[in-house]
Scaffold this active site. Sequence first.
Site, PDB file in Angstrom:
ATOM      1  N   HIS A   1       0.864  -1.185   0.000  1.00  0.00           N
ATOM      2  CA  HIS A   1       0.000   0.000   0.000  1.00  0.00           C
ATOM      3  C   HIS A   1       0.895   1.227   0.000  1.00  0.00           C
ATOM      4  CE1 HIS A   1      -2.970   2.983   1.088  1.00  0.00           C
ATOM      5  NE2 HIS A   1      -3.926   2.076   0.926  1.00  0.00           N
TER       6      HIS A   1
ATOM      7  N   ARG B   1      -2.520   1.023  -6.935  1.00  0.00           N
ATOM      8  CA  ARG B   1      -1.556   0.977  -5.833  1.00  0.00           C
ATOM      9  C   ARG B   1      -0.169   0.506  -6.261  1.00  0.00           C
ATOM     10  NH1 ARG B   1      -5.604  -1.427  -1.124  1.00  0.00           N
ATOM     11  NH2 ARG B   1      -6.813   0.476  -0.936  1.00  0.00           N
TER      12      ARG B   1
ATOM     13  N   HIS C   1       0.386  -4.864   2.522  1.00  0.00           N
ATOM     14  CA  HIS C   1      -0.979  -4.583   2.944  1.00  0.00           C
ATOM     15  C   HIS C   1      -1.972  -5.682   2.579  1.00  0.00           C
ATOM     16  CE1 HIS C   1      -4.498  -2.224   3.868  1.00  0.00           C
ATOM     17  NE2 HIS C   1      -4.944  -2.307   2.630  1.00  0.00           N
TER      18      HIS C   1
ATOM     19  N   ARG D   1      -4.599  -5.523  -6.651  1.00  0.00           N
ATOM     20  CA  ARG D   1      -5.993  -5.298  -6.267  1.00  0.00           C
ATOM     21  C   ARG D   1      -6.319  -3.812  -6.236  1.00  0.00           C
ATOM     22  NH1 ARG D   1      -8.450  -3.862  -1.589  1.00  0.00           N
ATOM     23  NH2 ARG D   1      -6.622  -4.141  -0.273  1.00  0.00           N
TER      24      ARG D   1
END
Lengths: 227, 556
Positions: free
Chosen positions: B232, B281, B338, B372
């Site tokens: 992250h 990200r 993360h 993601r």
Amino acid sequence: MKIRIKRQDEPETAPYWQTFDFFGKGRKTVAGILDEINYRDDLIDENGVPSRRIRWECSCMQKMCGGCAMVINGIPALACGTFVDTTEEELLVLEPLTKFPVVSDLVTDRSCILEHQKAALMYLGEKSAENEKEFANRYSAAKCIKCGLCLEVCPNYVGGEGRFYGAVLANEAYLLYTSSENRKKAIAKEYRRHFAAGCSKSLACRDICPMKLPTLSSIGYLNRTRL
Amino acid sequence: MKILIIGSGISGLAAAIASADMGNHVVLVSPYPSERAQSVMAAGGINAAVGTAGEDDSYVHHAMDTIKGGCYLENEDDVRQFCERAPENLRWLEQMGVVFNRKEDGAISLRAFGGQSRKRTAYAGASTGKQIVTALVQKCREYEIDGRIQRRLGLHFYSGLIRDGVCYGALFCQYFTGVLQAIYADAVILATGGQNKLFGKTTGSELCDGYAAGRLFSQGVQLRNLEFIQYHPTTIETDYKRMLITEGARGEGGRLYYLDGEKRVYFMEDKYGPKGNLMSRDIVSRCIYDCPSQVYLDISFLGEKLIHERLEEVYQLCKDYIGLDVTKEPIPVAPSIHFFMGGIRVDRNHRTNILRLYAVGECASKYHGANRLGGNSLMAAVYSGRVAAEAIHREEAVKVRVENFASYIEQEEALLNRIKESRSQFPSVYILRNLAEIMNDNLGITRNRKGLSEGLEAMDLYLNVMKSIKFDHTVSLYENYRIDSMLLLAKAILCSAMAREETRGAHIREDFPETKEAFQKCSVAELVDGQIQINFEAESCEKESAWYENSDKKTG
């Protein structure tokens, strides 16, 4: 600094005290200190005795999960939200919460909180239309982490067997009452039975809450609905 | 039908509620209550193309963004179905009383999130995960009261009860007594979360250690895409762990910069234009990693009112843990681990390669590909839980004869007892600390053959050492027996990262900087005769497919 911990090997065994040296620097959370102690290669107490690692419950390390509630220097609090100055403080005393059965060391069995919610039939039923006026308080009430600190300090809460379930129930009841279409009456009834009837309004629950839940508003709102 | 669900975060709760809704009997097992699950830490939001932001959105756009963000690894149809049902899932949560932020007209508010062409992230302040958990726990409680769901706390997963490719239940270890307890069921749903603990301290929960995935891997369960680990972009350093600053902070307008002398360099905007701060990200993390000096996230200019209304948790977190007032000062940030895109391999119904064993939530690998999108994990947790429950209900006819596991259980108990009676000079924390060091050193934002080889060598050493290491009496039985499987899972991750000789999404190979078409496939890890094998298998996802082209035209 010295860290004095009330330890207990198993639920049925007698507690005992053990003290550890901690050479930290600056301001640290109690959770951080416990973590550092446990992550040493060998855990040796102040007398040089090799010791079992300290058991404490922890998931988030940042005041989001409620696992690490314990009594810190006589005050119930979350270990991950309590800072101490390790260079200035001479002694840090850690004990398990007193109103819940000890599982081991600083871990207590707080499953009664969940059992109480079940016993008081705390569920929503059909959802009502949005109550925007109550949005801010409902948002806050939904952040209850079920840590049990409100019960630990409550003069009316006597433990798992009593009928009084404490502020954790009042907040849950408020949250459900304000969003339920068909169970308002039932929720209010359970609130009266398991909270209002036993609360002496010390408000210690409001002051201790690590999530700063709007307990007073929740109580006030539900008490007004009684009229 | 009796359904065993292991893990009580959002995906486990969703599966339990959906199963109970359909009249099935559920046993919901977890070591701790749902309030301790990592789900409560999810902050920024949950994605659904409900189109309440005044933008022309649809599930097709949502699916396109998800597939593109995941670098074209996922099966189109599966992602499409996930996105198509997202609005319905959001309503499902609304009906259970989740306190979502709303607009004046009462419609759900949406905020912008990274890598998405439109605003589609519904949110509840900056504690969306917690708000969802609260509502699901209440619904689950209703079913606990009427007996449809039976909750069992204090049980740690030990192993699956698996024979000849069929799962009959699972074995659990009671925290104190160390006694093994079998729970048999017609189907088992695993909802045990990610693998943070392999890396020591991450933004997530201490409890997500990957043990269940590792143990099941050794029992024949296939794992997928393990090399894709999400860093992250915006986390803050504290003494104890790295803490997350939600993507919502950039969604509300927060800007990233570094200082060149006195001058602020808004590097993301310079490189990608005005929406640069909200690139996906993997891209933002890589850019921060490449910056010449400390990167800051500034939200102070958003004003106190907005910050307190929508980002109160960010304000409190920074105030409490780094003594910083975000309404006045910028936040020093850096990327940190993360989320795990990889995990247990599942099909579109969340079935694993073992009959009657399902996996949902973060422990399953699905939808997210190589990277993601923020807001997709909460929706995937809800969706996967419901989809698995529905599939099990549909497939009720799959009956198999009951197997007797008594001798297996006796054997495992004897093994545990032998271990317990021994004594180790090696503290388990020493091994965990070294494991974390190896993983962090060799599976950073960028990887290369040399580092991965060193990591694998070290992991083999520890796996060997473990054979002679006995019981560490200073920690619990669970903390002892989990290590072997954690090391095995760690090795499988390193093997997967080694095998993918290209750069894609969150997997950046210094020695293979190009994205290769030959690797537009998912890595599948399997344990065969004690050896980890990695194969690459394509999901059907064509960049040039008719669906994608048409969608492109539609979006202009």
